[in-house]
Design an enzyme around this catalytic site. Structure first.
Site, PDB file in Angstrom:
ATOM      1  N   LYS A   1     -13.031  16.897 -43.391  1.00 15.84           N
ATOM      2  CA  LYS A   1     -13.318  16.032 -44.537  1.00 15.84           C
ATOM      3  C   LYS A   1     -13.302  14.548 -44.158  1.00 15.84           C
ATOM      4  CE  LYS A   1      -9.884  15.585 -47.387  1.00 15.84           C
ATOM      5  NZ  LYS A   1      -9.446  14.176 -47.261  1.00 15.84           N
ATOM      6  N   THR A   2     -12.272  14.130 -43.434  1.00 15.82           N
ATOM      7  CA  THR A   2     -12.158  12.713 -43.079  1.00 15.82           C
ATOM      8  C   THR A   2     -13.319  12.282 -42.188  1.00 15.82           C
ATOM      9  OG1 THR A   2      -9.745  12.859 -43.219  1.00 15.82           O
ATOM     10  CG2 THR A   2     -10.653  10.968 -42.048  1.00 15.82           C
TER      11      THR A   2
ATOM     12  N   ASP B   1     -12.044   9.927 -52.339  1.00 19.67           N
ATOM     13  CA  ASP B   1     -11.412  11.011 -51.587  1.00 19.67           C
ATOM     14  C   ASP B   1     -10.419  11.755 -52.483  1.00 19.67           C
ATOM     15  OD1 ASP B   1     -10.687  12.633 -49.488  1.00 19.67           O
ATOM     16  OD2 ASP B   1      -9.433  11.138 -48.494  1.00 19.67           O
ATOM     17  N   GLU B   2     -10.170  13.011 -52.172  1.00 17.95           N
ATOM     18  CA  GLU B   2      -9.191  13.837 -52.905  1.00 17.95           C
ATOM     19  C   GLU B   2      -9.437  13.773 -54.413  1.00 17.95           C
ATOM     20  OE1 GLU B   2      -7.469  15.746 -51.214  1.00 17.95           O
ATOM     21  OE2 GLU B   2      -6.727  14.844 -49.371  1.00 17.95           O
TER      22      GLU B   2
END
Length: 767
Positions: A45-46, A236-237
């Site tokens: 993801k990152t 993000d998240e």
């Protein structure tokens, strides 16, 4: 330095795109319009987020027009560093950070529009609780009936749902509910809390979000300005966003619609903090033309671990469809351990860690013990100590929450914002200057009666003889604080902090205390001053080096606290919530019992039970190579010995991925492997003993400390040099930064990875 054209499109695909798998590449190259990236655990993801931003910049998008929101400073820092390696120093111009840090930055510019000073203070939870305690005392309300923690939690929940103190008081539903619950004065407490924060020029964490939403929703010119500033937004998240975060991002993205959210509904575990899983589940409702990309390849864990996690989470009804898979080795089955008691569980876990260390040649840092509640750490700690295994508990008192550090911060906060009531009350008599609680109570009373800040009372103390015999001492305190506020353009934040530490007497008071605690407190203050110096000398930070900016950085600090022993080789003990985002070669998940995990509180409805299952999913997916699940048949809880049943979650994992460990199960009461839905605790024949496992990818142990090591001259050290460190072994210098005593080297050590070392202190030599 790379030159950036003004919005000039560059259709060439940069080389770094080639390192992505097909799904990742699609998610990166599709830049325009609403995007949802469903990123399974360990799916890179990152990397996708950072490459996506780098690709936007490659296309000619000005980094000042990119907003990237994260949930931790650590994540933002890591992403910025990765982007900078891809596209250069222009990455520093991206608006990147946590929701709170980015929105606080906006509020500093716009604060006056909503009646706040630009130098507003940010209250942490301790400040907020202290203020609530003061309000309860002034209102003569029993703090056992209105517990400050619960009051603060309810205020926070209201704010995160955009319910103001005024709206709360005008709601018959809320006030009637409070009466029925025996807390009829809650609305008045909420009102007083809001008023006192405003008068003190202070915002708590929730206010940063609420006030940003108010600013954008009530001032069209401000909204228009920031909508056109942020042409591309990345979140993000996203599964962890609450209602107010959702509303703010929706407002900011309304014009350009270039909003990309990344998350995994299976890892939504923060409902207790206000996170709303519906934000990601219903994203397509908000943006019907959304393009959805699924990152389904797991790079972290073995096949057994990945498949076990998938077989568990399929029991949740509310979820986004995805098929997580991995090309990694099959790996070992997950070992399930049954223990007679919680102390036996601790001994067994310590024994297995000891065995795996020696059989697999693993260092302590390769192991993590995860539990549902902090109270479970005790038996683990005792067992590890007896085995002589070094460990560290995560989630203890943060460096910036230690008393002496908070005292120092209070002085600095008061210099920046004299109206900061909580900071003033904290240090008006520290170090002791003869201003007692009675005097402080009188000062607060006078301020409230006249509706002015306490500091204004102190500045004109001679007008209030009712303060009593302490008038002179209070006046001297005011003179001291005013002396720190005299403008001196030559002083940076560090010089101001040193001046305060010396002239207030704090440094001398702590230095004179030669007890163990006193020495530790003195060391913490010197470490704090070091942190201020690092801030002022950090060339890579985009922040101004002012005292207000330092205080904001500290107030919004979300990462693990500073630890002088951060490089220690130790086993990690932490709650599952604290483990999110981390990974370890070997993981032990302990306390898998009904009413503990899942929690008894989560058995009331499906929504809460599904969140507990997601929490277990997060725990499983922290493991890279080897995973143990353990439960006890009896456990001391709240002083009572309770009989325990194994968690239903164990039975929800497909049999094919589990191996019952029966080496310690010689007594009756074994969990027998039965057809799905029919498993129970039985007293039948135990299954065969588990086999001894090995791993195909052992982690090499750290090099031993060489007692005969002699450091060499490293004054001429440069990038590319091979070096030897007394503790870390052989490595290669990958980067140099700083000058003089602050010169640092980034070294990639062969056995333990990357370290940043201050050359002044590094025990190292060139080889």
């Amino acid at each position: 330095m790379m030159q950036w054209p003004d919005q000039q499109e560059n259709n060439d695909t940069p080389p770094f795109i080639d390192s992505l798998n097909p799904s990742q590449k699609e998610a990166v190259l599709n830049t325009d319009g609403p995007i949802m990236i469903i990123a399974g655990a360990g799916s890179g993801k990152t990397r996708v987020l950072t490459y996506r931003i780098a690709y936007l910049m490659h296309k000619g998008i000005d980094p000042f027009n990119i907003l990237s929101l994260t949930f931790t400073n650590k994540a933002a820092k890591e992403m910025r560093e990765r982007i900078e390696k891809l596209v250069g120093a222009e990455a520093r111009n991206i608006w990147m950070g946590t929701f709170h840090s980015v929105f606080a930055r906006i509020l500093r510019q716009e604060a006056e529009k909503i009646g706040y000073p630009s130098n507003f203070t940010i209250y942490d939870s301790d400040d907020s609780k202290s203020l609530i305690k003061t309000i309860l005392k002034e209102m003569q309300i029993d703090d056992k009936l209105y517990k400050p923690n619960l009051v603060l939690s309810r205020i926070s929940l209201s704010k995160n749902n955009l319910i103001s103190s005024k709206s709360y008081a005008n709601s018959a539903e809320y006030t009637e509910s409070d009466k029925a619950a025996g807390r009829p004065k809650f609305a008045e407490i909420f009102k007083q809390y809001t008023s006192r924060c405003f008068k003190a020029g202070a915002m708590d964490f929730d206010d940063i979000l609420v006030n940003t939403h108010y600013l954008l929703s009530q001032f069209p010119d401000v909204l228009n300005k920031w909508q056109h500033r942020f042409k591309y937004i990345l979140v993000d998240e996203y599964q962890d966003t609450n209602h107010v975060q959702y509303m703010i991002t929706k407002l900011l993205a309304a014009v350009n619609q270039n909003i990309c959210v990344v998350g995994d509904d299976a890892q939504s575990i923060y409902a207790f903090r206000g996170a709303n899983i519906e934000n990601i589940l219903n994203y397509e409702r908000d943006y019907p033309d959304v393009a959805t990309f699924r990152l389904e390849q797991n790079y972290r864990s073995t096949q057994n671990i990945v498949k076990a996690a998938s077989s568990l989470i399929q029991h949740n009804k509310k979820q986004l469809k995805k098929e997580i898979w991995t090309a990694n080795d099959e790996g070992e089955k997950i070992t399930v351990l049954r223990n007679p008691s919680d102390s036996d569980e601790g001994r067994k876990v310590a024994e297995l860690i000891f065995e795996d260390q020696h059989k697999l040649h693993l260092p302590n840092r390769a192991f993590a013990i995860l539990y549902r509640t902090n109270a479970q750490s005790r038996s683990m700690e005792e067992a590890l100590r007896k085995r002589g295994i070094d460990y560290k508990i995560y989630g203890g008192v943060s460096f910036y929450q230690r008393k002496e550090v908070k005292d120092m911060l209070a002085y600095l906060r008061l210099i920046v914002n004299p109206h900061d009531e909580e900071a003033l009350k904290r240090i008006i008599n520290y170090p002791a200057r003869g201003i007692g609680n009675t005097t402080i109570t009188r000062l607060v009373y006078i301020a409230n009666q006249n509706n002015i800040p306490i500091y204004d009372v102190i500045k004109n103390i001679r007008q209030y003889p009712e303060v009593g015999a302490s008038v002179g001492k209070v006046e001297q305190f005011g003179i001291l604080m005013d002396s720190f506020k005299q403008p001196d353009e030559t002083k940076n934040a560090y010089e101001v902090a040193v001046d305060v530490a010396k002239r207030t007497g704090m440094l001398k008071t702590l230095y004179d205390d030669k007890s163990v605690e006193g020495i530790s407190r003195y060391e913490n203050i010197t470490e704090f001053l070091n942190s201020v110096q690092e801030f002022t000398e950090d060339d890579e930070s985009e922040s101004e080096k002012t005292l207000p900016m330092f205080l904001e950085n500290v107030a919004l600090y979300t990462d693990d606290d500073r630890d002088k022993n951060a490089d220690r080789d130790c086993v990690s003990l932490m709650t599952i919530h604290a483990s999110k985002g981390l990974e370890f070669p070997v993981v032990h998940i302990v306390g898998l019992e009904e009413n503990l995990f899942p929690s008894q509180m989560a058995l009331m409805n499906r929504q809460e039970l599904e969140e507990e299952r997601r929490l277990f999913y997060v725990a499983i997916t922290r493991a890279e190579q080897k995973l143990y699940l353990s439960f006890a048949t009896s456990r001391f809880r709240h002083g009572n010995l309770l009989h325990c049943e194994p968690s239903r979650f164990i039975s929800e994992i497909d049999d094919a991925y589990l191996n019952m460990d029966l080496a310690s199960m010689k007594q009756p009461g074994i969990m027998e492997r039965q057809p799905r839905g029919e498993r129970s605790i039985s007293s039948r024949e135990p299954l065969p003993k588990r086999k001894i496992y090995t791993t195909s990818k052992p982690v090499p142990p750290p090099p031993p400390v060489n007692p005969n090591f002699t450091p060499g001259d490293i004054s001429a050290l440069k990038t590319g040099d091979r070096v030897e460190h007394q503790r870390f072994g052989i490595g290669t210098v990958t980067d140099m930064e700083g000058q003089g005593d602050s010169r640092k080297a980034k070294v990639s050590f062969d056995n333990i990875g990357n370290k940043t070392l201050v050359l002044k202190f590094a025990k190292m030599r060139i080889v």
